[in-house]
Every structure is written in C-alpha cells, then in structure tokens.
Scaffold this motif. Structure first.
Motif, PDB file in Angstrom:
ATOM      1  N   ALA A   1      45.894  59.762  69.347  1.00  0.00           N
ATOM      2  CA  ALA A   1      45.556  60.098  70.739  1.00  0.00           C
ATOM      3  C   ALA A   1      46.867  60.287  71.479  1.00  0.00           C
ATOM      4  N   VAL A   2      46.797  60.888  72.671  1.00  0.00           N
ATOM      5  CA  VAL A   2      48.007  61.099  73.461  1.00  0.00           C
ATOM      6  C   VAL A   2      47.787  60.593  74.887  1.00  0.00           C
TER       7      VAL A   2
ATOM      8  N   VAL B   1      43.287  66.521  69.855  1.00  0.00           N
ATOM      9  CA  VAL B   1      43.353  65.057  69.849  1.00  0.00           C
ATOM     10  C   VAL B   1      42.867  64.518  71.194  1.00  0.00           C
ATOM     11  N   PRO B   2      42.246  63.334  71.197  1.00  0.00           N
ATOM     12  CA  PRO B   2      41.803  62.737  72.462  1.00  0.00           C
ATOM     13  C   PRO B   2      42.990  62.426  73.365  1.00  0.00           C
ATOM     14  N   ALA B   3      42.741  62.425  74.658  1.00  0.00           N
ATOM     15  CA  ALA B   3      43.802  62.177  75.635  1.00  0.00           C
ATOM     16  C   ALA B   3      43.435  61.021  76.552  1.00  0.00           C
TER      17      ALA B   3
ATOM     18  N   HIS C   1      42.199  52.139  73.544  1.00  0.00           N
ATOM     19  CA  HIS C   1      41.239  51.614  72.562  1.00  0.00           C
ATOM     20  C   HIS C   1      39.980  52.479  72.532  1.00  0.00           C
ATOM     21  N   ALA C   2      39.487  52.872  73.718  1.00  0.00           N
ATOM     22  CA  ALA C   2      38.291  53.722  73.773  1.00  0.00           C
ATOM     23  C   ALA C   2      38.545  55.072  73.125  1.00  0.00           C
ATOM     24  N   ALA C   3      39.721  55.655  73.396  1.00  0.00           N
ATOM     25  CA  ALA C   3      40.026  56.989  72.877  1.00  0.00           C
ATOM     26  C   ALA C   3      40.100  57.021  71.357  1.00  0.00           C
ATOM     27  N   VAL C   4      40.607  55.939  70.743  1.00  0.00           N
ATOM     28  CA  VAL C   4      40.806  55.952  69.292  1.00  0.00           C
ATOM     29  C   VAL C   4      39.625  55.394  68.519  1.00  0.00           C
TER      30      VAL C   4
END
Length: 416
Positions: free
Chosen positions: A320-321, A338-340, A381-384
């Motif tokens: 994530a970034v 990728v999630p941000a 934590h939510a993003a990954v």
C-alpha cells in the motif's frame, strides 16, 4: 514544430510533462520545458531542452507565508494564504516567461494551470497558437465542487457558485502579472474573468492529463476541453534502483510506502517517528521517502529511508502507499494498482483524497492537520488487510494503463 511547455509549482507539477515531452519528441517535435531552476537536471536527463523561470517552490513552502498556507485549518483560509504566496512570484514569472518565449521563438505554447493565464497572453502577443495542459479539472462544472475546495459536491448551483468564487480569488493573484504581459505586447486590458470568457468564445484547447475512469468529463464543459488520460513521468535511461533498497525488498513481504512528496509540513524528525510508529502498529514493513519534509533516517530493521525513486518502479512492489494525494502521486498509485492511504495537506490534495476514497481504492483520508500514529496505523492496517481495496485498485489500474494520454496532444499538433 518547436513546442514550449511552461509549468510552475512543485515536482509533481513538472514531472508528468517530462513524459508528455518525450512522447512529442518521438513524434518529431522539438520540446523545451520552462520551469523552476531546481528541476533542470530532471528535465535535461529526459532529453528535453530547459529554460529557467524564477522562484524555488521548496523555499516558498518553507517561508513563513508558505508554512501558514500548509497549516491552514480551512480551504478558504488556505486559498487566501496561497494567493498571498503566489502574488509575490507571478509578476516576475510573467516577465521571465515572455523573455523565454521571445528568445525561443516556439511554434506553439503549452501551459500548465499555474501559468496558463500568463502564457495565454504571451502567445497572443507573439501571435502563436497555445493550449492548456492541465493535471486536474480546473474549470467550473455543476457536477462536482472545485478542486481547491475539499471535494465532494455542494449541489449543481453551489458547485458553480463556489467555482466562480475561486476563479475570482485566483484571478486576484494573477491579474497584475497578466496586466504586465498584455501591456508589453499592446494587448487590450482584460480581467481574468474576461480572459476566461475570451478563451471560451475561442474554444481555447485544454487537455486534461488524467483518466476519465477517475473523473469523467463533465457534460457541461464546452467544446475544446478534453479528458485525455494520464501523462506519466519519464524515467531517465539507465536508471537503476539503489542496491540497499533492492536488498530490503527481497528480504521480506511487500512493505508499505510512506512519503509526502514536495510537502514541507514541518518537523521531519517528528513525522518520521510518527510514520515508524504507525507502521509498527499495523504490523508491516515500510519504505519511508524523505521528500521535502526531510523525514529523518530511522533505525529499524523493518524500515528503510530512501531519496527519489521513480514511483512507476517502486509502487507496484508495495502492499500500500501512504501519500499526500497530490495529482501526480495519486496517479502513480492508481497506475500501480495498489491501495492508498491519503494524507492531504493543502491545495487540490483534499479533492484527490476524496476522489480516491469514493473510487474504493483508498481508505478515508487522514488529514495531515489531525494525523496521529494511531489513526495512520489503523488506516494502513485496513488498506493491507481488506482485499477489496486491492481488487478495486487492480481493476482500475487496468483501465488507466490501456489509455494513451498523450495522443490527443499529438493530434492537436498535427492539426496545427
């Protein structure tokens, strides 16, 4: 044709035009980029000609006025402070751009938003065609709020009223600079509002370098305004990643990137510690980019601090970034799929933060003004851990990467 492309602002306001410029060279054109001196090396490394415009955006953001701008508690106050910073620079920039254009003798002048009002008048004075090349949607529309607000919508009428109010506010910063140029060439005096109406009457071309899959073209925009697709920064030939970064990436699972680009939010050491704590709480490894914030080196085997690394190489290797949601960095994250985790600071960053969240490819924003290690750690934590962020980001990436954002500009030059 000889293309003079003028832009101003931070690194993210310059780097996408290197990719557009390289594409235009491949089509047989000569391309000169006029922008701030600190970006000369980046521009020339891409094989593009360079001319300097006055000002150093990094120093401007470090100044007292720049710090007040970045720390503003509301978009209206931030806008007022931004105009105070810009007004001091624009008159000098106007004369310098006119000097460069006269010396270069371009066949066409392309202009980024920050200098578009000035460049439009310079092109009129030199009797050459011109066009806007924008990275964000900058014209009023009923469909969404202006980009210098916090995004979302105030309703159709409210969106237009808010956009027109911001046009007047921005115009107050650019009016003296535009007047200097118009007097230089003996052009009739025009307010910024009158200049915009003139552009609309002429159907002045504006090419918007972002994807319609991210922000669809508003139905109420006039003819001549196109949404093209992204222009990707060019990576200089022969670039190689630092060996220690490659070694770190290979030593464990994909890490989370943390970087705030050209923002100077203040205490880099404090921000670095906050980022390290947040990543540790989220249970992930991290790649921390020092950036203009000068986030200090961190002594942790699960973290590495880096300098400038092309996002197109780095981001696909991330879980994530975490970024400031500038237009360019937001685009790079979308391209990588990728999630941000957006951490907006100022200007158009709240707009892009909200856009990414609504697309489902980012967590809700964690504004820099209210950031804590706990809030950032929970967002990471939510993003990954939520697979829906990655799934939506991957699907959107495929659509974006199928576009040829430079093609409409290439066709425009062919028509000329």
């Amino acid at each position: 044709m000889h293309v003079l492309l003028a832009t101003a602002g931070s690194r993210g306001d310059v780097s996408p035009y290197t990719g557009l410029g390289v594409r235009l060279i491949a089509e047989g054109h000569k391309v000169t980029i006029a922008t701030h001196a600190p970006f000369e090396e980046m521009v020339r490394a891409c094989g593009l000609d360079f001319r300097a415009l006055p000002g150093d955006p990094r120093e401007a953001l470090k100044s007292e006025d720049g710090q007040k701008w970045s720390q503003a508690k509301s978009s209206a106050i931030g806008m007022f402070r931004q105009m105070k910073v810009l007004k001091k620079e624009m008159v000098r920039a106007a004369g310098a751009l006119a000097d460069v254009a006269e010396e270069e003798g371009p066949d066409v002048l392309l202009a980024a938003p920050m200098v578009s009002t000035i460049a439009y008048s310079v092109a009129k004075g030199l009797r050459v065609p011109s066009a806007g090349v924008f990275l964000s949607p900058s014209y009023p529309t009923r469909e969404f709020a202006p980009i210098l607000s916090k995004g979302g919508s105030f309703g159709p009428l409210g969106n237009v009223l808010a956009a027109n109010a911001m046009v007047r506010m921005v115009g107050s910063a650019y009016a003296p600079a535009s007047a200097v140029v118009r007097e230089r060439y003996g052009l009739p005096k025009l307010s910024v509002g009158q200049a915009l109406r003139e552009q609309n009457t002429e159907k002045w071309p504006v090419f918007n370098g972002y994807s319609r899959h991210v922000i669809p073209r508003p139905a109420d925009w006039r003819e001549g305004m196109e949404v093209c697709g992204y222009w990707w920064p060019h990576v200089a030939p022969g670039w190689q990643p630092p060996a220690e970064l490659v070694e770190f990436l290979e030593a464990g699972p994909p890490p989370v990137f943390v970087g705030f680009g050209s923002m100077v939010p203040g205490d880099g050491e404090h921000l670095g510690r906050l980022a390290a704590t947040a990543l540790r709480q989220a249970g992930v490894r991290g790649v921390v980019q020092a950036g203009w914030a000068d986030m200090s080196s961190l002594q942790d085997e699960n973290l590495i601090t880096i300098g400038d690394v092309p996002h197109e190489w780095l981001f696909p290797r991330m879980a994530a970034v975490v970024h400031h949601a500038g237009a360019g960095t937001s685009a790079a994250a979308l391209r990588a799929g990728v999630p941000a985790i957006p951490v907006p600071v100022l200007a158009d960053q709240p707009f892009w933060s909200g856009t990414l969240a609504r697309l489902g490819v980012a967590t809700p924003p964690v504004p820099m003004s209210t950031i804590t290690a706990d809030r950032l750690g929970a967002a990471v934590h939510a993003a990954v851990t939520d697979p829906r962020f990655r799934e939506r980001a991957t699907a959107l990436s495929a659509l974006i990467n199928a576009e040829d954002g430079a093609a409409p500009v290439v066709e425009f030059l062919k028509r000329l």
